[in-house]
Scaffold this motif. Structure first.
Motif, PDB file in Angstrom:
ATOM      1  N   HIS A  27       4.800  -2.389  -1.686  1.00 35.98           N
ATOM      2  CA  HIS A  27       4.143  -1.735  -2.827  1.00 35.98           C
ATOM      3  C   HIS A  27       5.161  -1.373  -3.903  1.00 35.98           C
ATOM      4  O   HIS A  27       4.931  -1.614  -5.101  1.00 35.98           O
ATOM      5  CB  HIS A  27       3.407  -0.487  -2.347  1.00 35.98           C
ATOM      6  N   ARG A  34       4.558  -0.083   2.361  1.00 36.65           N
ATOM      7  CA  ARG A  34       5.127   0.845   1.367  1.00 36.65           C
ATOM      8  C   ARG A  34       6.289   0.194   0.616  1.00 36.65           C
ATOM      9  O   ARG A  34       6.408   0.344  -0.602  1.00 36.65           O
ATOM     10  CB  ARG A  34       5.585   2.142   2.051  1.00 36.65           C
ATOM     11  N   ASN A  60       0.865  -1.177   0.000  1.00 32.56           N
ATOM     12  CA  ASN A  60       0.000   0.000   0.000  1.00 32.56           C
ATOM     13  C   ASN A  60       0.905   1.231   0.000  1.00 32.56           C
ATOM     14  O   ASN A  60       1.716   1.406   0.914  1.00 32.56           O
ATOM     15  CB  ASN A  60      -0.906  -0.018   1.237  1.00 32.56           C
ATOM     16  N   ALA A  61       0.762   2.080  -1.010  1.00 31.74           N
ATOM     17  CA  ALA A  61       1.621   3.260  -1.127  1.00 31.74           C
ATOM     18  C   ALA A  61       1.459   4.212   0.041  1.00 31.74           C
ATOM     19  O   ALA A  61       2.366   5.003   0.330  1.00 31.74           O
ATOM     20  CB  ALA A  61       1.328   3.989  -2.436  1.00 31.74           C
ATOM     21  N   ASN A  62       0.337   4.138   0.735  1.00 33.33           N
ATOM     22  CA  ASN A  62       0.082   5.046   1.861  1.00 33.33           C
ATOM     23  C   ASN A  62      -0.038   4.291   3.183  1.00 33.33           C
ATOM     24  O   ASN A  62      -0.542   4.838   4.162  1.00 33.33           O
ATOM     25  CB  ASN A  62      -1.203   5.836   1.608  1.00 33.33           C
TER      26      ASN A  62
END
Length: 296
Positions: A83, A80, A72-74
């Motif tokens: 991702h 992160r 998940n980029a966030n």
């Protein structure tokens, strides 16, 4: 310069599992002059924070990187990192991804294929099984569904992926590095990316077991007593149902129980600790597939 298959090699998502780094280094020493077509990419050190401290997890966050995919980029630190890795790999539409890991300290090298991801992903799964058979090591199909591992999430994206379990963690085992490198040459030759090998690599298996017949992973039986484990079978040994596998003794050496093989199989490895606790795995096995297994 010649188009062809795209292969990724990844290693050290667990910071204490270091042999895969060296396998990739050895492959890349000669791959440029051997490659006939296609492309080979690598992430040799996916978890540098864990590697520098000799820890399995991502040190600042305590996360298991191989339980953080597709990421998940966030999200959290682990998500992160996952991702970035996952998006970089999938952007190249690879034909195969090989993820290097290490198993218990006393264990034999083998190829691990994920649990069947379902009918919608059978093409990529069949290709992963085919590649595993070419590697020249014992092929094991996992019983456990690891939904957040790198390899399983690649299968869900219809990208063939498999895992090499190359024996002991923490240190570089030269014999296991050799197995890993030779297995990669087998796979690349099968894909037509390098010249065919006159004698493909084959890790020696006991009589009755072949490199192209997958086995099912099992870590049973579990013990019911606490104590000290005295192993009676070694990695690579063939065991028969009912055969004594290990004795559990107390601090005075008195036998508490004897663990017996639940079924015929080949011993993959021993637990890292000689201290037994009730319900904790003591050994791991490759056992023959049955009608109810996800045999391909």
């Amino acid at each position: 310069g010649n188009p062809g298959p795209v292969v990724w090699l990844t290693a050290c998502s667990h910071g204490d599992e270091v042999s895969g780094i060296v396998v990739i280094q050895e492959v890349f020493k000669t791959i440029r002059r051997r490659l006939l077509c296609g492309a080979v990419h690598a992430f040799p050190l996916m978890n540098p924070l864990g590697f520098e401290s000799g820890m399995r997890h991502i040190t600042p966050s305590g996360e298991d990187l191989n339980r953080s995919f597709p990421g998940n980029a966030n999200g959290s630190l682990g998500e992160r990192i996952a991702h970035t890795i996952f998006d970089t790999i999938t952007a190249t539409s690879p034909d195969l991804v090989v993820d290097f890991h290490n198993d218990w300290t006393d264990s034999m090298p083998y190829v691990l294929v994920d649990h069947d991801p379902g009918k919608a992903h059978q093409k990529s799964y069949r290709h992963a099984l085919h590649a595993a058979r070419q590697a020249g090591m014992c092929v094991i199909v996992d019983e456990e569904e690891l939904h957040q591992s790198l390899s399983f999430n690649l299968l869900l994206r219809d990208i063939p992926a498999l895992t090499f379990e190359l024996g002991q963690p923490y240190i570089v085992s030269e014999s296991n590095v050799t197995c890993g490198v030779q297995a990669i040459w087998n796979i690349l030759a099968d894909l037509g990316m390098i010249a065919p090998r006159e004698t493909p690599f084959r890790y020696p298996l006991p009589p009755g077991y072949t490199h192209d017949s997958p086995l099912r992973y099992s870590d049973k039986p579990y013990g019911a007593k606490s104590g000290i484990i005295r192993f009676l079978a070694a990695p690579g040994d063939v065991v028969k149902a009912g055969q004594p596998l290990a004795r559990i003794v107390n601090a005075f050496g008195r036998r508490q129980e004897t663990l017996l093989a639940a079924t015929d199989g080949i011993v993959l490895g021993h637990a890292d600790s000689s201290v037994a606790f009730p319900g904790v795995p003591v050994m791991a096995f490759g056992v023959r597939m049955t009608t109810g297994d996800n045999k391909q």
